[in-house]
Design a protein around this motif. Structure first.
Motif, PDB file in Angstrom:
ATOM      1  N   TYR A   1      70.942  43.274  18.505  1.00  0.00           N
ATOM      2  CA  TYR A   1      71.836  42.120  18.597  1.00  0.00           C
ATOM      3  C   TYR A   1      71.536  41.118  17.483  1.00  0.00           C
ATOM      4  O   TYR A   1      72.437  40.628  16.798  1.00  0.00           O
ATOM      5  CB  TYR A   1      71.693  41.451  19.962  1.00  0.00           C
ATOM      6  N   LEU A   2      70.262  40.811  17.269  1.00  0.00           N
ATOM      7  CA  LEU A   2      69.896  39.854  16.230  1.00  0.00           C
ATOM      8  C   LEU A   2      70.202  40.397  14.838  1.00  0.00           C
ATOM      9  O   LEU A   2      70.591  39.645  13.937  1.00  0.00           O
ATOM     10  CB  LEU A   2      68.416  39.495  16.348  1.00  0.00           C
ATOM     11  N   ALA A   3      70.027  41.696  14.648  1.00  0.00           N
ATOM     12  CA  ALA A   3      70.344  42.295  13.350  1.00  0.00           C
ATOM     13  C   ALA A   3      71.827  42.157  13.039  1.00  0.00           C
ATOM     14  O   ALA A   3      72.215  42.030  11.861  1.00  0.00           O
ATOM     15  CB  ALA A   3      69.943  43.769  13.342  1.00  0.00           C
ATOM     16  N   ALA A   4      72.638  42.138  14.074  1.00  0.00           N
ATOM     17  CA  ALA A   4      74.091  42.027  13.880  1.00  0.00           C
ATOM     18  C   ALA A   4      74.550  40.584  13.734  1.00  0.00           C
ATOM     19  O   ALA A   4      75.724  40.333  13.471  1.00  0.00           O
ATOM     20  CB  ALA A   4      74.817  42.677  15.054  1.00  0.00           C
ATOM     21  N   HIS A   5      73.609  39.636  13.906  1.00  0.00           N
ATOM     22  CA  HIS A   5      73.974  38.216  13.857  1.00  0.00           C
ATOM     23  C   HIS A   5      73.040  37.440  12.935  1.00  0.00           C
ATOM     24  O   HIS A   5      72.217  36.638  13.385  1.00  0.00           O
ATOM     25  CB  HIS A   5      73.958  37.625  15.261  1.00  0.00           C
ATOM     26  N   PRO A   6      73.194  37.646  11.630  1.00  0.00           N
ATOM     27  CA  PRO A   6      72.342  36.916  10.676  1.00  0.00           C
ATOM     28  C   PRO A   6      72.627  35.416  10.648  1.00  0.00           C
ATOM     29  O   PRO A   6      71.877  34.662  10.037  1.00  0.00           O
ATOM     30  CB  PRO A   6      72.682  37.566   9.334  1.00  0.00           C
ATOM     31  N   GLU A   7      73.695  34.985  11.320  1.00  0.00           N
ATOM     32  CA  GLU A   7      73.968  33.547  11.413  1.00  0.00           C
ATOM     33  C   GLU A   7      73.044  32.863  12.412  1.00  0.00           C
ATOM     34  O   GLU A   7      72.999  31.638  12.507  1.00  0.00           O
ATOM     35  CB  GLU A   7      75.433  33.315  11.804  1.00  0.00           C
ATOM     36  N   GLY A   8      72.285  33.652  13.171  1.00  0.00           N
ATOM     37  CA  GLY A   8      71.332  33.104  14.119  1.00  0.00           C
ATOM     38  C   GLY A   8      71.962  32.826  15.469  1.00  0.00           C
ATOM     39  O   GLY A   8      73.184  32.692  15.598  1.00  0.00           O
ATOM     40  N   VAL A   9      71.126  32.754  16.480  1.00  0.00           N
ATOM     41  CA  VAL A   9      71.593  32.450  17.828  1.00  0.00           C
ATOM     42  C   VAL A   9      70.689  31.399  18.461  1.00  0.00           C
ATOM     43  O   VAL A   9      69.491  31.342  18.192  1.00  0.00           O
ATOM     44  CB  VAL A   9      71.637  33.712  18.711  1.00  0.00           C
ATOM     45  N   LEU A  10      71.290  30.588  19.299  1.00  0.00           N
ATOM     46  CA  LEU A  10      70.548  29.539  19.992  1.00  0.00           C
ATOM     47  C   LEU A  10      70.051  30.042  21.342  1.00  0.00           C
ATOM     48  O   LEU A  10      70.811  30.680  22.080  1.00  0.00           O
ATOM     49  CB  LEU A  10      71.443  28.325  20.230  1.00  0.00           C
ATOM     50  N   PRO A  11      68.824  29.768  21.711  1.00  0.00           N
ATOM     51  CA  PRO A  11      68.382  30.084  23.068  1.00  0.00           C
ATOM     52  C   PRO A  11      68.876  28.985  24.013  1.00  0.00           C
ATOM     53  O   PRO A  11      68.596  27.816  23.806  1.00  0.00           O
ATOM     54  CB  PRO A  11      66.857  30.066  22.944  1.00  0.00           C
ATOM     55  N   THR A  12      69.615  29.340  25.014  1.00  0.00           N
ATOM     56  CA  THR A  12      70.081  28.350  25.986  1.00  0.00           C
ATOM     57  C   THR A  12      69.801  28.876  27.380  1.00  0.00           C
ATOM     58  O   THR A  12      70.431  29.816  27.840  1.00  0.00           O
ATOM     59  CB  THR A  12      71.580  28.069  25.827  1.00  0.00           C
TER      60      THR A  12
END
Length: 326
Positions: free
Chosen positions: A172-183
């Motif tokens: 999942y993270l490899a597919a989202h180089p824009e980053g993700v927020l932990p919520t």
């Protein structure tokens, strides 16, 4: 040639690469554990002999003191260096542990339950790191670490982990180089322009994704044991049906630089990097983030600031009583 490690045995290396975790037995002494937990009940403001005062199921405490891992738990420190590619890669400021205990006391109702929940039905599945935007190569939390300060029996509130989840999170993270927020319990995209795609597994609902996992391990152990895990290990607080106080911490360890999944010399990959690449089913990955790295101030920080002032007052009262008796 097989790479030689300072502490880890070939069996431990293989176990980490297959399952994403290892357990270091007797990593710190029972005497040290007793010293650090000596005032825990005063800090909590609870009576260890009166369960009616145990008003909360699980409590995340602030820290009052810290010590270098190298002196507190030298075997664990040696293993951490092996997992992360050497001491020179570890951020010195993050190479210490504190007494920020996580105490799981259970409840009266849980004590009466005969059949515990199936692991995939627990409601706390997450990956750690509520203080930064997550990328595949994030250096802020390079390992998930659990030092154990009380003996933990089966059904006694030990952390539940799912090694299957490492690959889900890594992909999942490899597919989202824009980053993700932990919520909360899950990830949400940090890019406000992001639109959900049908093929996106959607880690804003880890509780859905955990249903696809088959492999679960309850982290039981003895005082002084330390569990070292891949930073993307999905895990959940479990229920303490025994009502025997379970005391752990989960100190993050960070790197000076982000993980590197495209090293010129494959022998330079850390074991964590090797495990990530294995879960991605590639030998090398050119990964570049598309937004800036940034820190977050989680809500727990404000709550713990209030807690620490209350704890200091109770500890001061205890010191005053001792002085009066003396």
């Amino acid at each position: 040639m097989t790479k030689q490690y300072e502490y880890l045995s070939p069996e431990q290396v293989d176990h980490f690469l297959q399952h994403g975790y290892i357990v270091i037995k007797d990593a710190f002494t029972k005497e040290k554990a007793a010293e650090w937990t000596d005032s825990v009940w005063v800090r909590l403001g609870l009576d260890p002999n009166d369960k009616s005062t145990w008003s909360k199921e699980r409590i995340h405490m602030p820290w009052h003191r810290r010590e270098k891992v190298a002196t507190f738990a030298p075997k664990a420190w040696a293993a951490m260096k092996d997992l992360l590619g050497g001491e020179e890669r570890i951020d010195e400021e993050a190479a210490s542990w504190g007494d920020s205990f996580i105490v799981n006391l259970g409840t009266d109702a849980l004590e009466k339950v005969k059949q515990p929940l199936a692991p995939q039905d627990l409601d706390n599945w997450h990956v750690d790191g509520d203080f930064f935007v997550h990328f595949l190569d994030s250096p802020e939390q390079a390992l998930l670490v659990i030092p154990i300060y009380s003996d933990i029996k089966p059904r006694g509130g030990g952390t539940m982990i799912s090694p299957d989840g490492i690959g889900l999170i890594a992909n999942y993270l490899a597919a989202h180089p824009e980053g993700v927020l932990p919520t909360g319990l899950s990830f949400t995209p940090s890019n406000s322009q992001y639109e959900k795609k049908e093929e996106d597994p959607g880690y804003w609902s880890m509780l859905k994704e955990i249903k696809t996992c088959k492999n679960f391990v309850e982290m039981v152990g003895e005082v002084g044991d330390v569990v070292l895990m891949h930073p993307l290990m999905m895990h959940s607080a479990s229920k303490n049906h025994l009502r025997e106080p379970r005391i752990i911490t989960n100190p993050p360890v960070s790197l000076k630089e982000p993980f590197n999944f495209a090293r010129d010399d494959p022998n330079e990959y850390s074991l964590v990097e090797r495990k990530t690449l294995k879960e991605l089913n590639v030998d090398k990955l050119e990964f570049t983030i598309t937004t800036e790295r940034r820190r977050i101030v989680p809500a727990r920080v404000l709550a713990q600031q209030k807690m620490i002032e209350e704890e200091k007052k109770r500890l001061a009262g205890l010191a005053g009583q001792a002085a009066t008796v003396a």
